[in-house]
Write an enzyme that holds these catalytic residues in place. Structure first.
Site, PDB file in Angstrom:
ATOM      1  N   ASP A 167       0.888  -1.163   0.000  1.00  0.00           N
ATOM      2  CA  ASP A 167       0.000   0.000   0.000  1.00  0.00           C
ATOM      3  C   ASP A 167       0.923   1.209   0.000  1.00  0.00           C
ATOM      4  O   ASP A 167       1.555   1.516   1.010  1.00  0.00           O
ATOM      5  CB  ASP A 167      -0.906   0.005   1.231  1.00  0.00           C
ATOM      6  CG  ASP A 167      -1.719   1.296   1.351  1.00  0.00           C
ATOM      7  OD1 ASP A 167      -1.657   2.133   0.421  1.00  0.00           O
ATOM      8  OD2 ASP A 167      -2.402   1.476   2.375  1.00  0.00           O
ATOM      9  N   ASP A 213      -7.674   2.872  -3.576  1.00  0.00           N
ATOM     10  CA  ASP A 213      -8.255   3.097  -2.244  1.00  0.00           C
ATOM     11  C   ASP A 213      -8.662   4.564  -2.163  1.00  0.00           C
ATOM     12  O   ASP A 213      -9.831   4.906  -2.292  1.00  0.00           O
ATOM     13  CB  ASP A 213      -7.253   2.718  -1.152  1.00  0.00           C
ATOM     14  CG  ASP A 213      -7.788   3.025   0.247  1.00  0.00           C
ATOM     15  OD1 ASP A 213      -9.008   3.217   0.391  1.00  0.00           O
ATOM     16  OD2 ASP A 213      -6.994   3.082   1.194  1.00  0.00           O
ATOM     17  N   LYS A 258     -13.752  -0.102   2.109  1.00  0.00           N
ATOM     18  CA  LYS A 258     -13.796   0.466   3.457  1.00  0.00           C
ATOM     19  C   LYS A 258     -15.152   1.153   3.596  1.00  0.00           C
ATOM     20  O   LYS A 258     -15.309   2.300   3.186  1.00  0.00           O
ATOM     21  CB  LYS A 258     -12.670   1.479   3.659  1.00  0.00           C
ATOM     22  CG  LYS A 258     -11.270   0.880   3.638  1.00  0.00           C
ATOM     23  CD  LYS A 258     -10.220   1.974   3.731  1.00  0.00           C
ATOM     24  CE  LYS A 258      -8.810   1.404   3.778  1.00  0.00           C
ATOM     25  NZ  LYS A 258      -7.795   2.479   3.671  1.00  0.00           N
ATOM     26  N   SER A 308      -6.807   1.977  10.600  1.00  0.00           N
ATOM     27  CA  SER A 308      -5.819   1.945  11.683  1.00  0.00           C
ATOM     28  C   SER A 308      -6.462   2.312  13.029  1.00  0.00           C
ATOM     29  O   SER A 308      -6.079   1.801  14.068  1.00  0.00           O
ATOM     30  CB  SER A 308      -4.659   2.885  11.383  1.00  0.00           C
ATOM     31  OG  SER A 308      -5.099   4.218  11.319  1.00  0.00           O
TER      32      SER A 308
END
Length: 424
Positions: free
Chosen positions: A242, A311, A336, A366
């Protein structure tokens, strides 16, 4: 089926990074209960749903969410009481209409999404089944291959490692238990390899992986390969990246930071191509800036030994995914749900991707919570792989236990075979 919502309550809790989050509880006539809390990312795309915080610097540095709690209870709650908990689309559309802004700025994407999760879970509870079975419409046959963020990039003393996450993907088995054991074993061995390389124990980084010991991605991948080989898992574990390149992009010069130099889009693509010729990559995520559509189209065409995923580029939004599909900008996207702000919109994005041959990769954030609904997405949608973070810290370990439990409780279930998707 019908089961009416009777109450919506909310409170402030803290996430795994000790930042305030809004948690919502929904109850129904039958006594079903659902609870939900929206996670928050560290690397956050500019097109994501708005996160409503109080801004009062005297408490939690301005990050408190009492306004969101109030909006959940005073604005959203009264509008949802009496609605059928099984009509997720109607519930989510009611909240979107109540908010009335394109990025959920009025009520807060975090507020709306927390309510959305809570109603989704209450519906599963009303049926007395796990949420992943509710999503799947029955039993599941596969669980996804977990991907582990073992070395974390970022700014360190003396250098910046511009790529954000260096991941291992343990795919060479049909057992989720063995897949997790392989990753944990390699992660622990990597600690020894890094200690030997550095002359001291590696730091724990902010995302709980090891702190990058160099600004050179190739050095890190070489150390990771050393750990894999030492554990006897050569050919069973591949890599993923990523890059989170929006974080190191300079809009004025249209360049990226790489190994302490500024490079162009073309140079970054060429460098990534070189890495994929030396190492086996399952995917590379966010290789370029979130607005560099032309660059993504070129990268997706030229990087033929790995999947290119969006993303920050796609932010789990249907219109961005449609553009990505039509322009061949990516092979898939990171799912997400909190980026878009409701369960319904996230599922619509997934359905579009799935029906158009694009891969969806669910991922936690996170700043997550232990019972992240993204795990139910991963198992219920029966996706090929998902992002898990490092095998360290409670909420990440819980995700691994979730996969093992779901697999054990689903007769005939096995680890998803991702080999047909691999390009190396």
């Amino acid at each position: 089926m019908e089961d009416k919502i009777v109450s919506v309550t909310a409170q402030q809790i803290i996430d795994c990074k000790c930042r305030p989050a809004v948690e919502v509880e929904v109850r129904t006539e039958s006594g079903a209960i659902g609870r939900g809390a929206a996670p928050t990312g560290t690397s956050v795309g500019m097109h994501e749903a708005f996160v409503l915080r109080d801004g009062d610097k005297s408490t939690y540095g301005g990050l408190s969410v009492h306004k969101a709690v109030e909006k959940a209870e005073k604005v959203i709650g009264p509008a949802l009481v009496g609605m059928n908990v099984f009509d997720q689309r109607a519930i989510d559309e009611k909240m979107i209409a109540l908010d009335g802004t394109p990025d959920k700025k009025s009520l807060g994407g975090n507020t709306i999404y927390s309510v959305s999760i809570a109603t989704f879970r209450a519906a599963a509870d009303a049926r007395r089944i796990p949420l992943y079975n509710h999503i799947a419409g029955g039993d599941v046959k596969t669980v996804p291959v977990p991907c582990f963020n073992v070395i974390n990039g970022g700014k360190y003393e003396g250098f910046t490692q511009s790529f954000n996450e260096f991941l291992i993907v343990p795919y060479g088995t049909d057992s989720i238990d063995l897949s997790i054991e392989m990753a944990v074993t390699v992660f622990q061995k990597l600690g020894e390899v890094l200690t030997s390389h550095l002359g001291h124990k590696p730091q724990v980084a902010s995302s709980y992986g090891y702190a990058a010991p160099s600004d050179d991605p190739e050095v890190l991948l070489g150390l990771m390969q050393q750990a894999i080989d030492a554990c006897g898992y050569t050919g069973c574990i591949a890599f993923a990246l990523d890059c989170a390149s929006s974080e190191v992009y300079d809009a004025e010069t249209r360049t990226y930071l790489l190994k302490s130099k500024r490079v162009t889009t073309d140079e970054l693509i060429a460098y990534a191509k070189e890495l994929t010729s030396k190492f086996d990559f399952v995917f590379i995520e966010d290789l370029l800036d979130e607005n560099d559509w032309e660059g993504y189209i070129k990268a997706n065409r030229e990087l033929d030994r790995t999947l290119i995923l969006g993303d920050d580029l796609t932010v789990t939004k249907l219109d961005y995914l449609k553009r990505a599909y039509e322009t061949h900008a990516v092979s898939g996207f990171i799912l997400k749900p909190n980026q878009v702000g409701t369960i319904t919109e996230a599922l619509d994005a997934y359905q579009f991707a799935d029906s158009h041959g694009m891969i969806a990769v669910p991922s936690g954030r996170s700043g997550g919570v232990v019972d992240d609904v993204v795990m139910d997405f991963s198992v219920g949608l029966q996706v090929p792989f998902q992002k898990n973070g490092a095998p360290r810290s409670g909420e990440r370990i819980e995700k691994l236990n979730f996969l093992m439990r779901a697999n054990a409780r689903s007769a005939g279930s096995r680890l998803y075979d991702i080999k047909p998707l691999l390009k190396f």
